[in-house]
Design an enzyme around this catalytic site. Structure first.
Site, PDB file in Angstrom:
ATOM      1  N   VAL A 124      -2.127   7.247   1.309  1.00 31.53           N
ATOM      2  CA  VAL A 124      -2.705   7.446   2.640  1.00 31.53           C
ATOM      3  C   VAL A 124      -1.796   8.209   3.591  1.00 31.53           C
ATOM      4  O   VAL A 124      -2.199   8.484   4.726  1.00 31.53           O
ATOM      5  CB  VAL A 124      -3.086   6.094   3.287  1.00 31.53           C
ATOM      6  CG1 VAL A 124      -4.210   5.430   2.524  1.00 31.53           C
ATOM      7  CG2 VAL A 124      -1.873   5.171   3.385  1.00 31.53           C
ATOM      8  N   TYR A 125      -0.596   8.562   3.175  1.00 32.94           N
ATOM      9  CA  TYR A 125       0.278   9.313   4.072  1.00 32.94           C
ATOM     10  C   TYR A 125      -0.300  10.713   4.276  1.00 32.94           C
ATOM     11  O   TYR A 125      -0.308  11.545   3.377  1.00 32.94           O
ATOM     12  CB  TYR A 125       1.701   9.405   3.520  1.00 32.94           C
ATOM     13  CG  TYR A 125       2.453   8.089   3.509  1.00 32.94           C
ATOM     14  CD1 TYR A 125       1.987   6.964   4.192  1.00 32.94           C
ATOM     15  CD2 TYR A 125       3.639   7.965   2.811  1.00 32.94           C
ATOM     16  CE1 TYR A 125       2.684   5.765   4.184  1.00 32.94           C
ATOM     17  CE2 TYR A 125       4.355   6.768   2.800  1.00 32.94           C
ATOM     18  CZ  TYR A 125       3.864   5.679   3.480  1.00 32.94           C
ATOM     19  OH  TYR A 125       4.558   4.488   3.466  1.00 32.94           O
ATOM     20  N   ASN A 126      -0.795  10.923   5.496  1.00 32.14           N
ATOM     21  CA  ASN A 126      -1.427  12.186   5.861  1.00 32.14           C
ATOM     22  C   ASN A 126      -2.525  12.587   4.878  1.00 32.14           C
ATOM     23  O   ASN A 126      -2.635  13.724   4.442  1.00 32.14           O
ATOM     24  CB  ASN A 126      -0.371  13.294   5.994  1.00 32.14           C
ATOM     25  CG  ASN A 126       0.599  12.991   7.126  1.00 32.14           C
ATOM     26  OD1 ASN A 126       0.202  12.600   8.212  1.00 32.14           O
ATOM     27  ND2 ASN A 126       1.893  13.128   6.856  1.00 32.14           N
ATOM     28  N   LYS A 166       2.078   4.233  -3.327  1.00 29.49           N
ATOM     29  CA  LYS A 166       1.350   3.006  -3.002  1.00 29.49           C
ATOM     30  C   LYS A 166      -0.145   3.289  -2.899  1.00 29.49           C
ATOM     31  O   LYS A 166      -0.551   4.396  -2.530  1.00 29.49           O
ATOM     32  CB  LYS A 166       1.826   2.425  -1.665  1.00 29.49           C
ATOM     33  CG  LYS A 166       3.327   2.410  -1.457  1.00 29.49           C
ATOM     34  CD  LYS A 166       3.678   1.874  -0.083  1.00 29.49           C
ATOM     35  CE  LYS A 166       5.086   2.261   0.324  1.00 29.49           C
ATOM     36  NZ  LYS A 166       5.231   3.694   0.617  1.00 29.49           N
TER      37      LYS A 166
END
Length: 335
Positions: A52-54, A78
């Site tokens: 989900v990072y960016n 993750k």
């Protein structure tokens, strides 16, 4: 650089882990390349990202930057947080774990992850389904091991029970939010990890930048800072007057010793023998360079007593503080 075993596993990781949450948006691509190159030159072999990072851009950029040097890195990512609009594009159904792991590997341009984290502990989730899916990913060679992020102590114990019952290798690492302003993990998370031989790799050892001392109590934050930009997580966690005041006391102590406050904060976390590594998540190369010195900064009994006088062991900097993103469930409200 120094290296420690990841819990009771045989995997050795650098005591600094490069976090890449800013890659793919806040950090320009060329700056990210310089950060990765500098980390490698300084002996860092541990790198961390998430689906989900960016919106996956961090993984995509990281895959390009690690091309040709994959074997140098212990690569962790993750899953679990919402990564799409579909009803099953989050949490820990077997279907989602399998599909999303394949998507993550494609973005990262690799055949395997060294560590796959379950990103957070969702209340009421069927953990056995998740553990069995992770076990199949290990057997398929898509991941080497797994870890837990933001799990409470009793849920760590439950994961261990399920691993024993299903024959799945136990998690090698736990990633809590732990720093000298948030000492709650000392109550049960860290002791559980120590008991079970799980490595501890805290994120945000600088309390989302507060422990650098750059925020002045009673003053609005500069617009070019995380707090000044209106970042939700820092504003609901460590951007509290009590934390800002403590950070200034630490800054003053460090100035008297010729130390950098951020290095002191990271060194304090590393001084806990249960900790294998700490995550530094820089936006700029200069932010990472400011942390390198933490590796060889040795704290003494006076430093420990100084911190204990500021924040009581097992507590947060503010009496009664709880992170709203991780509520307690011990007192159900009658319906």
């Amino acid at each position: 650089m120094q290296y420690r075993r990841l819990g009771s596993s045989n995997l050795k990781v650098s005591t600094l882990c490069l976090g890449t949450m800013m890659f793919g948006q806040q950090t320009a691509d060329d700056e990210a390349a310089r950060i990765v190159a500098s980390a490698k030159d300084h002996g860092i072999n541990f790198i961390d990202t998430a689906d989900v990072y960016n919106e996956g851009a961090s993984e995509t950029l990281l895959g390009k930057l690690l091309a040709g040097q994959r074997d140098h890195w212990v690569l962790a990512s993750k899953l679990g947080n919402k990564a799409g609009q579909g009803i099953n594009q989050a949490h820990y159904s077997r279907s989602w774990i399998m599909r999303q792991t394949d998507a993550m590997l494609a973005r990262l341009g690799t055949d395997y992850l060294d560590i796959l984290y379950l990103h957070r502990d969702f209340h009421g989730e069927n953990l056995e389904e998740a553990v069995r899916a992770v076990g199949d990913l290990i057997r398929a060679g898509k991941i080497r091991s797994f870890g837990l992020s933001n799990f409470r102590g009793w849920r760590i114990a439950e994961i261990m029970r399920i691993c024993g019952a299903t024959g799945v290798a136990q998690p090698v690492v736990c990633q809590p939010y732990y720093n000298l302003l948030n000492r709650g993990p000392e109550v049960d998370i860290l002791p559980a990890c120590g008991h079970y031989g799980i490595g501890v790799v805290p994120y945000s050892p600088l309390a989302r930048g507060v422990l650098t001392g750059k925020y002045s109590p009673g003053q609005p934050p500069a617009q070019d800072t995380r707090a000044g930009s209106g970042d939700k997580r820092i504003l609901e966690t460590e951007f509290r007057e009590e934390s800002l005041l403590i950070a200034q006391k630490i800054k003053a102590r460090c100035e008297g010793k010729g130390w950098v406050p951020g290095q002191f904060a990271a060194a304090w976390v590393l001084a806990n023998p249960l900790v294998s590594s700490v995550i530094a998540g820089p936006r700029l190369l200069s932010h990472l360079e400011d942390v390198y010195g933490a590796v060889n900064l040795v704290l003494d009994a006076e430093d420990e007593a100084f911190v204990n006088a500021l924040v009581i062991p097992g507590h947060a900097s503010t009496h009664g503080y709880n992170d709203p993103s991780y509520p307690f469930y011990g007192r159900p409200v009658p319906g």
